[in-house]
Design a protein around this motif. Structure first.
Motif, PDB file in Angstrom:
ATOM      1  N   THR A 179       0.830  -1.204   0.000  1.00  0.00           N
ATOM      2  CA  THR A 179       0.000   0.000   0.000  1.00  0.00           C
ATOM      3  C   THR A 179       0.864   1.253   0.000  1.00  0.00           C
ATOM      4  O   THR A 179       0.557   2.237  -0.696  1.00  0.00           O
ATOM      5  CB  THR A 179      -0.927   0.003   1.227  1.00  0.00           C
ATOM      6  N   VAL A 180       1.950   1.232   0.765  1.00  0.00           N
ATOM      7  CA  VAL A 180       2.865   2.386   0.774  1.00  0.00           C
ATOM      8  C   VAL A 180       3.489   2.567  -0.606  1.00  0.00           C
ATOM      9  O   VAL A 180       3.525   3.677  -1.156  1.00  0.00           O
ATOM     10  CB  VAL A 180       3.974   2.201   1.824  1.00  0.00           C
ATOM     11  N   LEU A 181       3.964   1.476  -1.180  1.00  0.00           N
ATOM     12  CA  LEU A 181       4.643   1.550  -2.474  1.00  0.00           C
ATOM     13  C   LEU A 181       3.721   2.068  -3.567  1.00  0.00           C
ATOM     14  O   LEU A 181       4.161   2.757  -4.488  1.00  0.00           O
ATOM     15  CB  LEU A 181       5.187   0.175  -2.854  1.00  0.00           C
ATOM     16  N   CYS A 182       2.441   1.755  -3.463  1.00  0.00           N
ATOM     17  CA  CYS A 182       1.492   2.150  -4.503  1.00  0.00           C
ATOM     18  C   CYS A 182       1.077   3.616  -4.409  1.00  0.00           C
ATOM     19  O   CYS A 182       0.252   4.077  -5.202  1.00  0.00           O
ATOM     20  CB  CYS A 182       0.254   1.258  -4.441  1.00  0.00           C
ATOM     21  N   GLN A 183       1.635   4.348  -3.465  1.00  0.00           N
ATOM     22  CA  GLN A 183       1.296   5.762  -3.339  1.00  0.00           C
ATOM     23  C   GLN A 183       2.119   6.645  -4.275  1.00  0.00           C
ATOM     24  O   GLN A 183       1.865   7.850  -4.382  1.00  0.00           O
ATOM     25  CB  GLN A 183       1.499   6.232  -1.893  1.00  0.00           C
ATOM     26  N   VAL A 184       3.125   6.074  -4.939  1.00  0.00           N
ATOM     27  CA  VAL A 184       3.974   6.881  -5.817  1.00  0.00           C
ATOM     28  C   VAL A 184       4.014   6.279  -7.214  1.00  0.00           C
ATOM     29  O   VAL A 184       3.879   5.071  -7.389  1.00  0.00           O
ATOM     30  CB  VAL A 184       5.422   6.980  -5.265  1.00  0.00           C
ATOM     31  N   PRO A 185       4.218   7.105  -8.253  1.00  0.00           N
ATOM     32  CA  PRO A 185       4.417   6.582  -9.611  1.00  0.00           C
ATOM     33  C   PRO A 185       5.677   5.729  -9.679  1.00  0.00           C
ATOM     34  O   PRO A 185       6.560   5.844  -8.827  1.00  0.00           O
ATOM     35  CB  PRO A 185       4.558   7.852 -10.460  1.00  0.00           C
ATOM     36  N   THR A 186       5.800   4.912 -10.695  1.00  0.00           N
ATOM     37  CA  THR A 186       6.874   3.929 -10.731  1.00  0.00           C
ATOM     38  C   THR A 186       8.231   4.480 -11.140  1.00  0.00           C
ATOM     39  O   THR A 186       9.235   4.209 -10.496  1.00  0.00           O
ATOM     40  CB  THR A 186       6.507   2.788 -11.708  1.00  0.00           C
ATOM     41  N   ASN A 187       8.316   5.236 -12.205  1.00  0.00           N
ATOM     42  CA  ASN A 187       9.633   5.565 -12.773  1.00  0.00           C
ATOM     43  C   ASN A 187       9.967   7.055 -12.750  1.00  0.00           C
ATOM     44  O   ASN A 187      10.745   7.529 -13.552  1.00  0.00           O
ATOM     45  CB  ASN A 187       9.717   5.075 -14.223  1.00  0.00           C
ATOM     46  N   VAL A 188       9.346   7.799 -11.851  1.00  0.00           N
ATOM     47  CA  VAL A 188       9.560   9.232 -11.838  1.00  0.00           C
ATOM     48  C   VAL A 188      10.458   9.629 -10.684  1.00  0.00           C
ATOM     49  O   VAL A 188      10.271   9.195  -9.572  1.00  0.00           O
ATOM     50  CB  VAL A 188       8.213   9.982 -11.719  1.00  0.00           C
ATOM     51  N   ARG A 189      11.450  10.442 -10.965  1.00  0.00           N
ATOM     52  CA  ARG A 189      12.305  11.016  -9.926  1.00  0.00           C
ATOM     53  C   ARG A 189      12.042  12.516  -9.908  1.00  0.00           C
ATOM     54  O   ARG A 189      11.932  13.152 -10.927  1.00  0.00           O
ATOM     55  CB  ARG A 189      13.779  10.754 -10.230  1.00  0.00           C
ATOM     56  N   ASN A 190      11.970  13.074  -8.691  1.00  0.00           N
ATOM     57  CA  ASN A 190      11.632  14.486  -8.625  1.00  0.00           C
ATOM     58  C   ASN A 190      12.849  15.389  -8.736  1.00  0.00           C
ATOM     59  O   ASN A 190      12.713  16.597  -8.823  1.00  0.00           O
ATOM     60  CB  ASN A 190      10.866  14.803  -7.332  1.00  0.00           C
ATOM     61  N   GLY A 191      14.062  14.837  -8.690  1.00  0.00           N
ATOM     62  CA  GLY A 191      15.260  15.617  -8.947  1.00  0.00           C
ATOM     63  C   GLY A 191      15.724  16.494  -7.807  1.00  0.00           C
ATOM     64  O   GLY A 191      16.710  17.211  -7.928  1.00  0.00           O
TER      65      GLY A 191
END
Length: 316
Positions: A179-191
């Protein structure tokens, strides 16, 4: 829209679990005692056998032989934390490598994200990447501590749990990390650099987590010491009335601390994460049910049990 809908479905699943435990809690508190014989007694016995474990199973009546085959030792609680340490540690490593080493998450994790509507091309919102990474770390550390306490602090009696409770517990720690992991998109880094990503709610959440974890450990040590001599040797497996720390206010402060730990994770996720607050609601009703059954056990078996103590939450 699809992402929101699927995350809403995930939140709904946790809400249904919370509602189920709330319903059981209300039923336990308000249901009339079953008649001495008949179908009602059998159904009540099966129900009590399913919701109780450990010392609270006592007094539920003699179980048929086939039902006793569905019981496993309560000390198997340790398996929950073994699974959690391995699974959530794996998820933590995957998310760390994706976040800081620019590696992709394993394909099956990406498939799980897509199934839940997490678009790998979506824009990052706020600090959700770092927040999720931090919560996964806190969850893993919590599991490591609880595993260590099960192995070297707690003293388990011959109490048992139902096999369905055991299987549910194993699945829970897999589901909560996912559930925690599914809170973020998979391949995006915010830099952003790590120092820039740290926000006020991260600091408050971690401080609350540490505070609640310390109290939970102290309370578990108090329970264990009731069965040990001053030298640390186990001298008894019987139940006694605990005193000290939060036990002065409630019968099950370790359950209350568990709730606070999950609240601290909700704060760490930025407070606004609806899905995790649904997890918190599940923990609230799950732990409240266990605490009330434990509180009733103390009251029924110890005539001098402190009357001012509440079951779960101080003053409530």
């Amino acid at each position: 829209p699809r992402a929101r809908a699927m995350l809403a479905a995930l939140a709904a699943a946790w809400s249904l679990l919370a509602a189920a435990f709330l319903a059981v809690l209300v039923l336990v508190r308000q249901a009339p005692a079953p008649r001495p014989s008949g179908v009602g007694l059998v159904i009540s016995g099966l129900f009590q056998d399913l919701i109780r474990y450990g010392k609270t199973k006592r007094g539920c009546g003699q179980l048929p032989g086939w039902l006793r085959l569905l019981q496993v030792p309560k000390r198997w609680f340790t398996h929950f934390y073994v699974v959690s340490v391995l699974w959530n540690g794996f998820l933590l490593i995957c998310l760390f490598r994706a976040e800081f080493l620019e590696e992709s998450l394993p394909s099956w994790i990406q498939d799980m994200h897509h199934a839940l509507g997490r678009d790998s091309q979506s824009k990052d919102i706020g600090n959700e990447h770092f927040s999720a990474l931090l919560v996964l770390l806190l969850l893993w550390l919590h599991s490591c501590r609880r595993l260590a306490e099960c192995l070297w602090t707690s003293v388990f009696s011959s109490g048992v749990i139902h096999i369905m409770q055991y299987c549910f517990g194993l699945g829970y720690y897999i589901a909560v990390g996912s559930t925690v992991l599914c809170q973020v998109p998979t391949n995006v880094r915010n830099g952003k650099k790590l120092s820039v990503q740290i926000c006020w709610y991260h600091i408050i959440g971690v401080m609350m987590y540490i505070w609640a974890s310390l109290h939970q450990h102290r309370c578990l040590a108090i329970l264990a010491n009731l069965r040990k001599s001053r030298s640390g040797k186990v001298v008894s497996l019987s139940h006694s009335v605990p005193f000290g720390d939060w036990f002065e206010s409630v019968s099950c402060p370790h359950y209350f601390a568990e709730l606070l730990i999950y609240v601290s994770m909700a704060i760490t996720l930025g407070i606004h994460n609806v899905t995790w607050w649904c997890v918190v609601m599940y923990v609230l009703f799950n732990q409240a049910l266990a605490a009330i059954l434990c509180h009733e056990f103390y009251q029924e078996n110890f005539s001098s049990y402190p009357k001012h103590r509440k079951a779960f939450i101080p003053l409530v």
